[in-house]
Design a protein around this motif. Structure first.
Motif, PDB file in Angstrom:
ATOM      1  N   HIS A 112       0.849  -1.197   0.000  1.00 34.57           N
ATOM      2  CA  HIS A 112       0.000   0.000   0.000  1.00 34.57           C
ATOM      3  C   HIS A 112       0.888   1.252   0.000  1.00 34.57           C
ATOM      4  O   HIS A 112       1.903   1.295   0.724  1.00 34.57           O
ATOM      5  N   PRO A 113       0.516   2.281  -0.787  1.00 33.30           N
ATOM      6  CA  PRO A 113       1.363   3.486  -0.887  1.00 33.30           C
ATOM      7  C   PRO A 113       1.682   4.158   0.444  1.00 33.30           C
ATOM      8  O   PRO A 113       2.717   4.824   0.572  1.00 33.30           O
ATOM      9  N   ASP A 114       0.825   3.999   1.468  1.00 35.43           N
ATOM     10  CA  ASP A 114       1.138   4.568   2.793  1.00 35.43           C
ATOM     11  C   ASP A 114       2.465   4.036   3.334  1.00 35.43           C
ATOM     12  O   ASP A 114       3.049   4.634   4.251  1.00 35.43           O
ATOM     13  N   GLN A 115       2.906   2.885   2.797  1.00 34.93           N
ATOM     14  CA  GLN A 115       4.086   2.201   3.347  1.00 34.93           C
ATOM     15  C   GLN A 115       5.297   2.243   2.421  1.00 34.93           C
ATOM     16  O   GLN A 115       6.313   1.623   2.721  1.00 34.93           O
ATOM     17  N   TRP A 116       5.161   2.937   1.293  1.00 37.59           N
ATOM     18  CA  TRP A 116       6.259   2.930   0.316  1.00 37.59           C
ATOM     19  C   TRP A 116       7.497   3.640   0.839  1.00 37.59           C
ATOM     20  O   TRP A 116       7.421   4.522   1.694  1.00 37.59           O
ATOM     21  N   ARG A 117       8.640   3.263   0.272  1.00 35.71           N
ATOM     22  CA  ARG A 117       9.948   3.894   0.496  1.00 35.71           C
ATOM     23  C   ARG A 117      10.429   3.752   1.939  1.00 35.71           C
ATOM     24  O   ARG A 117      11.130   4.618   2.446  1.00 35.71           O
ATOM     25  N   ARG A 118      10.055   2.676   2.590  1.00 37.29           N
ATOM     26  CA  ARG A 118      10.545   2.426   3.951  1.00 37.29           C
ATOM     27  C   ARG A 118      11.354   1.128   4.022  1.00 37.29           C
ATOM     28  O   ARG A 118      11.686   0.659   5.111  1.00 37.29           O
ATOM     29  N   GLY A 119      11.590   0.522   2.853  1.00 35.22           N
ATOM     30  CA  GLY A 119      12.347  -0.731   2.834  1.00 35.22           C
ATOM     31  C   GLY A 119      11.513  -1.957   3.173  1.00 35.22           C
ATOM     32  O   GLY A 119      12.055  -3.057   3.328  1.00 35.22           O
ATOM     33  N   LEU A 120      10.173  -1.779   3.270  1.00 37.06           N
ATOM     34  CA  LEU A 120       9.337  -2.918   3.689  1.00 37.06           C
ATOM     35  C   LEU A 120       9.158  -3.943   2.564  1.00 37.06           C
ATOM     36  O   LEU A 120       9.110  -5.152   2.815  1.00 37.06           O
TER      37      LEU A 120
END
Ligand SMILES: CC(C)(COP(=O)(O)OP(=O)(O)OC[C@H]1O[C@@H](n2cnc3c(N)ncnc32)[C@H](O)[C@@H]1OP(=O)(O)O)[C@@H](O)C(=O)NCCC(=O)NCCS
Length: 198
Positions: A112-120
């Motif tokens: 989900h885009p809320d979680q992008w760019r965090r390495g998840l």
């Protein structure tokens, strides 16, 4: 190494739950329908996906049923990516198209885009790759990506996949043609360590 992928899949005692530092890959259940709908109806998530965005929650319920059936038939391992702290589903990661003779499978993923760019996504896909190579004895894992999908390309390259070629207009989505770039990772190239520096 010789390995019978089907025997290993059939011999699984249950759905393989994989735990990472920040995410857990787990089986889907009917209670995940809202999260699955939020994911696969989001225009940013579906921008380069090989099918059109979901339009109703019922489609998400159907998708969860397909994910469960895929595992029951041992045709796919369709994980939901869940946050470690509260277990809510924030993404999906799938190993599918198992080819036992060539010890090969494909991988797909979305967050989900809320979680992008965090390495998840990197953490989730690493868990699935490690499991596929170690527990199933896969020799090769493939991904196909719309070449305009820079986030997905970068994710795969950071995991040591190689870009192996372009298949032109391989998908027709809502009447529009999309190319497909094929990426491959061999077992001996796989390393769960830090990302390759470019
Ligand atoms: C592809 C996707 C899963 C990446 O998720 P993410 O959690 O943001 O990725 P990460 O934070 O783990 O980043 C992984 C790598 O990709 C890079 N990356 C992520 N998003 C990027 C972007 N928009 N542009 C450029 N690089 C990007 C990161 O810098 C990182 O590289 P590094 O390890 O070399 O620093 C996410 O963008 C997504 O769900 N997209 C929609 C669904 C989709 O297209 N799935 C793939 C279909 S083939």
């Amino acid at each position: 190494m010789s390995s019978d992928i089907h025997a290993r899949l059939d011999g699984l005692p249950g759905f393989p739950v994989l735990a990472g530092r920040r995410v857990r890959l787990r089986d889907p259940c009917p209670g995940d329908a809202d999260a699955v709908f939020a994911l696969f109806s989001h225009p940013e998530v579906m921008r380069y996906w090989s099918s059109a965005p979901m339009r109703s929650r019922m489609q998400a319920e159907g998708r969860i049923g397909e994910m469960q059936d895929g595992f029951a038939r041992r045709e796919s391992i369709d994980w939901l990516v869940a946050a470690r702290d509260d277990d809510r589903a924030i993404g999906s990661c799938t190993l599918y198209r198992f080819d036992a003779r060539h010890r090969r499978a494909e991988i797909g993923y979305a967050l989900h885009p809320d979680q992008w760019r965090r390495g998840l996504a990197r953490e989730a896909v690493s868990l699935a790759l490690g499991w596929g190579f170690r527990s199933l004895g896969l020799h090769r894992i493939e991904a196909d990506v719309d070449p305009r999908n820079e986030a997905s390309r970068r994710l795969l390259l950071s995991l040591r996949f190689s870009s192996e070629g372009l298949l032109r207009q391989r998908f027709l989505i809502d009447g529009r043609a999309a190319d497909s770039e094929i990426f491959g990772l061999l077992h001996h190239e796989w390393s769960p360590g830090p990302p390759r520096r470019r």
